[in-house]
Design a protein around this motif. Structure first.
Motif, PDB file in Angstrom:
ATOM      1  N   LEU A 149       1.402  -1.252  -0.145  1.00 64.50           N
ATOM      2  CA  LEU A 149      -0.266  -0.480   0.274  1.00 64.50           C
ATOM      3  C   LEU A 149       1.066   0.989  -0.172  1.00 64.50           C
ATOM      4  O   LEU A 149       0.568   2.309  -0.684  1.00 64.50           O
ATOM      5  CB  LEU A 149      -1.139  -0.037   1.016  1.00 64.50           C
ATOM      6  N   MET A 150       2.150   1.372   0.165  1.00 68.46           N
ATOM      7  CA  MET A 150       3.215   2.489   1.170  1.00 68.46           C
ATOM      8  C   MET A 150       3.616   2.575  -0.710  1.00 68.46           C
ATOM      9  O   MET A 150       3.627   3.473  -1.338  1.00 68.46           O
ATOM     10  CB  MET A 150       4.030   2.534   1.632  1.00 68.46           C
ATOM     11  N   GLN A 151       3.940   1.641  -1.476  1.00 66.06           N
ATOM     12  CA  GLN A 151       5.385   1.365  -2.553  1.00 66.06           C
ATOM     13  C   GLN A 151       3.347   2.116  -3.430  1.00 66.06           C
ATOM     14  O   GLN A 151       4.026   3.143  -4.706  1.00 66.06           O
ATOM     15  CB  GLN A 151       5.078  -0.056  -2.842  1.00 66.06           C
ATOM     16  N   ILE A 152       2.359   1.825  -3.107  1.00 68.62           N
ATOM     17  CA  ILE A 152       1.095   2.493  -4.416  1.00 68.62           C
ATOM     18  C   ILE A 152       1.164   3.586  -4.299  1.00 68.62           C
ATOM     19  O   ILE A 152       0.741   4.585  -5.246  1.00 68.62           O
ATOM     20  CB  ILE A 152       0.123   1.496  -4.077  1.00 68.62           C
ATOM     21  N   GLY A 153       1.187   4.233  -2.950  1.00 67.79           N
ATOM     22  CA  GLY A 153       0.889   5.450  -2.710  1.00 67.79           C
ATOM     23  C   GLY A 153      -0.005   5.494  -2.098  1.00 67.79           C
ATOM     24  O   GLY A 153      -0.453   6.905  -1.701  1.00 67.79           O
ATOM     25  N   LEU A 154      -1.133   4.428  -1.633  1.00 68.60           N
ATOM     26  CA  LEU A 154      -2.205   4.759  -1.176  1.00 68.60           C
ATOM     27  C   LEU A 154      -2.069   5.559   0.345  1.00 68.60           C
ATOM     28  O   LEU A 154      -3.478   6.194   0.705  1.00 68.60           O
ATOM     29  CB  LEU A 154      -2.957   3.513  -0.666  1.00 68.60           C
TER      30      LEU A 154
END
Lengths: 299, 304
Positions: A149-154
């Motif tokens: 989720l952090m990688q996607i930027g959410l």
């Protein structure tokens, strides 16, 4: 030699002794005796050398509820309550999730059925420990879900929802016991005559009426036995809360294990176990009011 | 999270059924017509099923993926594939010893459980004796009692009452009683549906009881015995909590894995876990093509 063997087999009493005997001996030696012994120990005192003092007392039980504050503030009571809560939520979740899939399986035959059942059974046959571990990888501050989720930027920082704790335990237990519920429901639904539903619809029943008046009553045995087979093991779960709670959540199984393994607190462990056993006896007694033994486990 | 493909198969059979339906209740002319509604519901069922399968599979798939990834602890950043974790796992002597212990224990205890369970099944299916119903319930009990309770009860019993040091023997004894119900359930339900006149026919034709058993009864019951043995074997192999209490200083696969997770050796844990999933997938695929696995499983829920 052969004649003697044959004549041995033809005597009714010998046949009965040979077939009933060994299993009975095993069950008495390794099930009845240990459980009886545990019940006895729970009513005895244990001295400092971990030896049992053969004098009946209720000390172990009062110890469970002793501590600072009232009995509902003791670790034992808190973890008992929490275990009921977690097992209850898990059971409801399994029931709600398994129903549509069981319905689909019962209506479909052939290849679709075989593929779905293989995909359900494979996790079911996979070691329980492996499945708990796979969720352990998913959850946590640096677990797969949060990282992704952090990688996607959410999200910017790890989300608390995906940390170890009660939600993670419920997900892990649901994953672990979902197949039991599914197979119980499927076994009930499989025998259901679906033309009954079409008939009711033709006669003007709404979809909801058909579900409420036809499907539910007929599937009730499956729902009850499925719920038992999810609730009972969830209540005594150990590995899942251990890995997915990471010390933040103490279920009853962990509490007992820690007392036994670190202190060899035989009295405490026995008395605490009695609460699990009692809960299970109650759950089964309740279930037997609606279903028979035959419907419960195949035999 | 449901995948596209899961919604696809609802074409032929469902549409056929839906048209049947619409002839009878075609009066519904709302915002969505009846046929549309039926199709949506049917699609919805597939979507839910798909989502559930994703839920069941996603953690396992992630784990299998990580077992081949160079960075074994988390998906990102992804650095490439490797077999190094598998190589390290199979080179780990203590882990392999633990695996060997597990195989030995599972085989021995499943054998004992099968012999006892088959005999007891014949008793239940063929003879009448006092307290028969009680015996049946009693026989299913080891499967129902939570592992923590059975483990502790047996630990206290072995150590305090019998004075046996926990170890290999106590684990085999524990698992033999744990595996018993699985064999009992499968074999006895097979025997209930068994046509006994086949045996009478064999005897009328001159076979003695042993020949009858060998040539008539055994071949018919054998698949159930095999399934019971397999189930008891798997239950023993995957059991952690019972063995944890009664194992003494010995290690089996599950207890080794438990300490691997506890002390954070992810690469080997991923590899051995994924390896087990592969093996079980192969065995299950074969078993499902040979016999009615679902039929056996539906009646024997266990716990851990």
């Amino acid at each position: 030699m052969r004649e003697r063997l044959v004549s041995q087999f033809t005597s009714h009493r010998n046949q009965l002794g040979l077939t009933v005997g060994p299993g009975l001996l095993w069950l008495v030696m390794l099930l009845l005796a240990p459980l009886t012994f545990m019940v006895t120990v729970s009513f005895m005192n244990v001295n400092d050398a971990y030896q049992i003092v053969w004098q009946p007392s209720l000390d172990n039980y009062s110890q469970l509820f002793a501590g600072e504050g009232s009995f509902w503030q003791t670790p034992f009571f808190q973890s008992l309550l929490l275990s009921y809560f977690i097992a209850g939520v898990t059971t409801v979740l399994c029931l709600v999730l398994a129903f549509p899939l069981a319905y689909l399986l019962a209506r479909k035959g052939g290849r679709t059925f075989k593929v779905i059942i293989f995909l359900v059974l494979l996790p079911f046959f996979t070691m329980y420990l492996v499945r708990a571990y796979s969720w352990y990888l998913m959850f946590g501050p640096s677990g797969v879900i949060n990282k992704l989720l952090m990688q996607i930027g959410l999200i910017n920082s790890p989300l608390g929802l995906f940390n170890y704790g009660i939600p993670a335990i419920v997900v892990g237990l649901t994953h672990a016991y979902f197949p039991y519920m599914l197979l119980s429901l499927y076994a009930s639904l499989d025998g259901l005559d679906f033309s009954l539903i079409e008939a009711s619809r033709d006669l003007g029943a709404s979809r909801f009426d058909a579900l409420k008046d036809i499907i539910l009553p007929l599937v009730l045995p499956g729902m009850i036995s499925g719920s038992l087979f999810v609730f009972v093991p969830s209540l005594g779960a150990f590995i899942t809360p251990r890995f997915l709670g990471q010390g933040k959540v103490l279920m009853i199984g962990q509490l007992i294990e820690s007392r036994i393994n670190s202190l060899y607190a035989v009295g405490y462990g026995s008395a605490a176990s009695m609460f699990i056993v009692l809960s299970i006896v109650l759950a089964f007694a309740l279930a037997f009011r609606y279903v028979s033994v035959d419907e419960l486990g195949g035999v | 999270m449901a995948t596209e493909t899961d919604t696809d198969p609802s074409t032929d059979t469902d549409r056929g059924r839906n048209t049947d339906h619409s002839t009878s209740t075609n009066v519904n002319t709302g915002f969505l017509d009846h046929e549309m509604k039926e199709r949506l519901l049917s699609r919805g069922l597939y979507v839910v099923a798909g989502a559930l399968l994703v839920f069941l599979w996603i953690p396992l798939l992630v784990m299998m993926f990580l077992s081949f990834a160079q960075n074994a602890s988390t998906l990102l950043p992804f650095q490439g594939f490797t077999f190094a974790h598998y190589a390290a796992t199979f080179a780990d002597g203590t882990l392999m010893t633990a695996l060997w212990h597990s195989v030995q224990i599972a085989t021995l205890s499943a054998l004992v459980a099968t012999v006892l369970g088959v005999l007891a099944s014949f008793a239940l299916a063929r003879y009448d004796f006092p307290l028969k119903e009680f015996y049946r319930t009693f026989g299913i009990l080891p499967m129902v009692i939570p592992g923590v309770v059975l483990g502790i009860a047996l630990l206290i019993y072995f150590r305090t009452l019998l004075g046996i040091t926990p170890g290999f023997l106590t684990v085999v004894l524990t698992h033999s009683v744990y595996g018993f119900p699985f064999v009992l359930l499968m074999v006895s339900s097979r025997l209930y549906t068994f046509d006994e006149s086949l045996e009478e026919a064999a005897r009328d034709l001159g076979a003695d009881p042993i020949e009858t058993f060998r040539d008539v009864t055994l071949p018919i019951v054998a698949p159930a015995i095999g399934a019971g043995f397999l189930f008891a074997w798997i239950r023993s192999f995957e059991d952690f909590i019972r063995v944890y209490f009664v194992k003494g200083t010995m290690d089996v696969l599950t207890t080794s894995m438990f300490s691997m997770i506890k002390y954070g050796t992810a690469p080997k844990m991923n590899a051995i876990s994924s390896f087990i999933v592969f093996v079980i997938a192969a065995v299950l695929a074969v078993a499902m093509n040979v016999g009615n696995v679902t039929g056996y499983v539906a009646g024997t829920q266990g716990d851990e």
